[in-house]
Scaffold this motif. Structure first.
Motif, PDB file in Angstrom:
ATOM      1  N   LYS A   1      17.669 107.811  33.182  1.00 20.62           N
ATOM      2  CA  LYS A   1      16.546 107.539  34.088  1.00 20.62           C
ATOM      3  C   LYS A   1      15.371 106.929  33.342  1.00 20.62           C
ATOM      4  O   LYS A   1      14.704 106.017  33.852  1.00 20.62           O
ATOM      5  N   LEU A   2      15.105 107.423  32.135  1.00 20.63           N
ATOM      6  CA  LEU A   2      14.022 106.860  31.332  1.00 20.63           C
ATOM      7  C   LEU A   2      14.285 105.389  31.045  1.00 20.63           C
ATOM      8  O   LEU A   2      13.400 104.545  31.212  1.00 20.63           O
ATOM      9  N   LEU A   3      15.509 105.067  30.627  1.00 17.46           N
ATOM     10  CA  LEU A   3      15.831 103.669  30.327  1.00 17.46           C
ATOM     11  C   LEU A   3      15.701 102.780  31.553  1.00 17.46           C
ATOM     12  O   LEU A   3      15.149 101.678  31.479  1.00 17.46           O
ATOM     13  N   ILE A   4      16.195 103.250  32.687  1.00 21.60           N
ATOM     14  CA  ILE A   4      16.111 102.450  33.914  1.00 21.60           C
ATOM     15  C   ILE A   4      14.654 102.234  34.309  1.00 21.60           C
ATOM     16  O   ILE A   4      14.259 101.123  34.672  1.00 21.60           O
ATOM     17  N   GLU A   5      13.847 103.277  34.209  1.00 21.66           N
ATOM     18  CA  GLU A   5      12.428 103.148  34.546  1.00 21.66           C
ATOM     19  C   GLU A   5      11.738 102.125  33.640  1.00 21.66           C
ATOM     20  O   GLU A   5      11.007 101.258  34.116  1.00 21.66           O
ATOM     21  N   ARG A   6      11.987 102.239  32.328  1.00 14.17           N
ATOM     22  CA  ARG A   6      11.361 101.300  31.384  1.00 14.17           C
ATOM     23  C   ARG A   6      11.844  99.880  31.633  1.00 14.17           C
ATOM     24  O   ARG A   6      11.079  98.927  31.569  1.00 14.17           O
ATOM     25  N   PHE A   7      13.140  99.729  31.931  1.00 13.66           N
ATOM     26  CA  PHE A   7      13.703  98.413  32.208  1.00 13.66           C
ATOM     27  C   PHE A   7      13.037  97.802  33.444  1.00 13.66           C
ATOM     28  O   PHE A   7      12.670  96.629  33.454  1.00 13.66           O
ATOM     29  N   GLN A   8      12.884  98.599  34.477  1.00 14.58           N
ATOM     30  CA  GLN A   8      12.269  98.111  35.717  1.00 14.58           C
ATOM     31  C   GLN A   8      10.806  97.715  35.515  1.00 14.58           C
ATOM     32  O   GLN A   8      10.288  96.893  36.256  1.00 14.58           O
ATOM     33  N   HIS A   9      10.175  98.294  34.515  1.00 17.36           N
ATOM     34  CA  HIS A   9       8.772  97.962  34.246  1.00 17.36           C
ATOM     35  C   HIS A   9       8.625  96.904  33.154  1.00 17.36           C
ATOM     36  O   HIS A   9       7.549  96.744  32.589  1.00 17.36           O
ATOM     37  N   GLY A  10       9.724  96.211  32.836  1.00 21.48           N
ATOM     38  CA  GLY A  10       9.631  95.055  31.965  1.00 21.48           C
ATOM     39  C   GLY A  10      10.128  95.209  30.545  1.00 21.48           C
ATOM     40  O   GLY A  10      10.131  94.245  29.789  1.00 21.48           O
TER      41      GLY A  10
ATOM     42  N   THR B   1      25.324  97.080  31.806  1.00 21.09           N
ATOM     43  CA  THR B   1      26.136  97.080  30.588  1.00 21.09           C
ATOM     44  C   THR B   1      25.243  97.232  29.361  1.00 21.09           C
ATOM     45  O   THR B   1      25.562  97.994  28.439  1.00 21.09           O
ATOM     46  N   MET B   2      24.127  96.527  29.335  1.00 19.53           N
ATOM     47  CA  MET B   2      23.199  96.624  28.212  1.00 19.53           C
ATOM     48  C   MET B   2      22.598  98.024  28.126  1.00 19.53           C
ATOM     49  O   MET B   2      22.528  98.616  27.044  1.00 19.53           O
ATOM     50  N   LEU B   3      22.196  98.593  29.269  1.00 18.80           N
ATOM     51  CA  LEU B   3      21.622  99.936  29.284  1.00 18.80           C
ATOM     52  C   LEU B   3      22.659 100.967  28.824  1.00 18.80           C
ATOM     53  O   LEU B   3      22.335 101.881  28.058  1.00 18.80           O
ATOM     54  N   GLN B   4      23.905 100.816  29.253  1.00 20.72           N
ATOM     55  CA  GLN B   4      24.968 101.724  28.821  1.00 20.72           C
ATOM     56  C   GLN B   4      25.195 101.580  27.325  1.00 20.72           C
ATOM     57  O   GLN B   4      25.430 102.569  26.632  1.00 20.72           O
TER      58      GLN B   4
ATOM     59  N   ASN C   1      21.270 112.417  31.971  1.00 24.69           N
ATOM     60  CA  ASN C   1      20.614 111.869  33.154  1.00 24.69           C
ATOM     61  C   ASN C   1      19.149 111.539  32.886  1.00 24.69           C
ATOM     62  O   ASN C   1      18.656 110.510  33.339  1.00 24.69           O
ATOM     63  N   VAL C   2      18.465 112.394  32.155  1.00 25.15           N
ATOM     64  CA  VAL C   2      17.057 112.145  31.845  1.00 25.15           C
ATOM     65  C   VAL C   2      16.929 110.891  30.982  1.00 25.15           C
ATOM     66  O   VAL C   2      16.061 110.051  31.223  1.00 25.15           O
ATOM     67  N   ALA C   3      17.814 110.749  29.995  1.00 21.66           N
ATOM     68  CA  ALA C   3      17.779 109.567  29.129  1.00 21.66           C
ATOM     69  C   ALA C   3      18.076 108.301  29.931  1.00 21.66           C
ATOM     70  O   ALA C   3      17.403 107.275  29.768  1.00 21.66           O
TER      71      ALA C   3
ATOM     72  N   ASN D   1      26.183 117.936  28.290  1.00 23.61           N
ATOM     73  CA  ASN D   1      24.765 118.074  28.584  1.00 23.61           C
ATOM     74  C   ASN D   1      24.377 117.049  29.649  1.00 23.61           C
ATOM     75  O   ASN D   1      23.684 116.076  29.349  1.00 23.61           O
ATOM     76  N   PRO D   2      24.806 117.249  30.902  1.00 24.20           N
ATOM     77  CA  PRO D   2      24.542 116.242  31.926  1.00 24.20           C
ATOM     78  C   PRO D   2      23.060 116.032  32.199  1.00 24.20           C
ATOM     79  O   PRO D   2      22.632 114.923  32.486  1.00 24.20           O
ATOM     80  N   GLU D   3      22.266 117.085  32.074  1.00 21.52           N
ATOM     81  CA  GLU D   3      20.838 116.941  32.333  1.00 21.52           C
ATOM     82  C   GLU D   3      20.179 116.022  31.304  1.00 21.52           C
ATOM     83  O   GLU D   3      19.405 115.143  31.651  1.00 21.52           O
TER      84      GLU D   3
END
Length: 92
Positions: free
Chosen positions: A43-52, A15-18, A39-41, A34-36
């Motif tokens: 994925k970037l947020l999820i990656e950064r979130f997973q790394h803290g 919910t926060m990422l959305q 999706n890139v945005a 602009n689905p690409e």
């Protein structure tokens, strides 16, 4: 033993990422246009979130750093006036 990193996102995290994506203008309408880019945005947020990086403000700045100025989710007043005149609504 697998070297994969398993990370579970809770519904509050999603919910926060959305919310960060929405505030930056990456809404469902932009994902269709602009689905690409969406999706890139995401994925970037999820990656950064997973790394803290768990702060919404930090994630917003990260989107801006990678993709430039934040896309406004709010229509400019001139657009709203034009829309109202086309639709025959009274101008405010």
């Amino acid at each position: 033993m697998s070297s994969e990193f398993n990370f579970v996102l809770k519904s509050t995290d999603l919910t926060m990422l959305q919310g960060v994506l929405d505030a930056a203008g990456y809404c469902s309408a932009s994902s269709l246009a602009n689905p690409e880019g969406y999706n890139v945005a995401a994925k970037l947020l999820i990656e950064r979130f997973q790394h803290g990086m768990t702060s919404a403000d930090d994630l917003s700045r990260e989107l801006e750093r990678h993709f430039g100025k934040v896309i406004s989710a709010v229509s400019p007043p001139s657009f709203e006036l034009t829309r109202a005149s086309i639709q025959g609504r009274p101008l405010r």
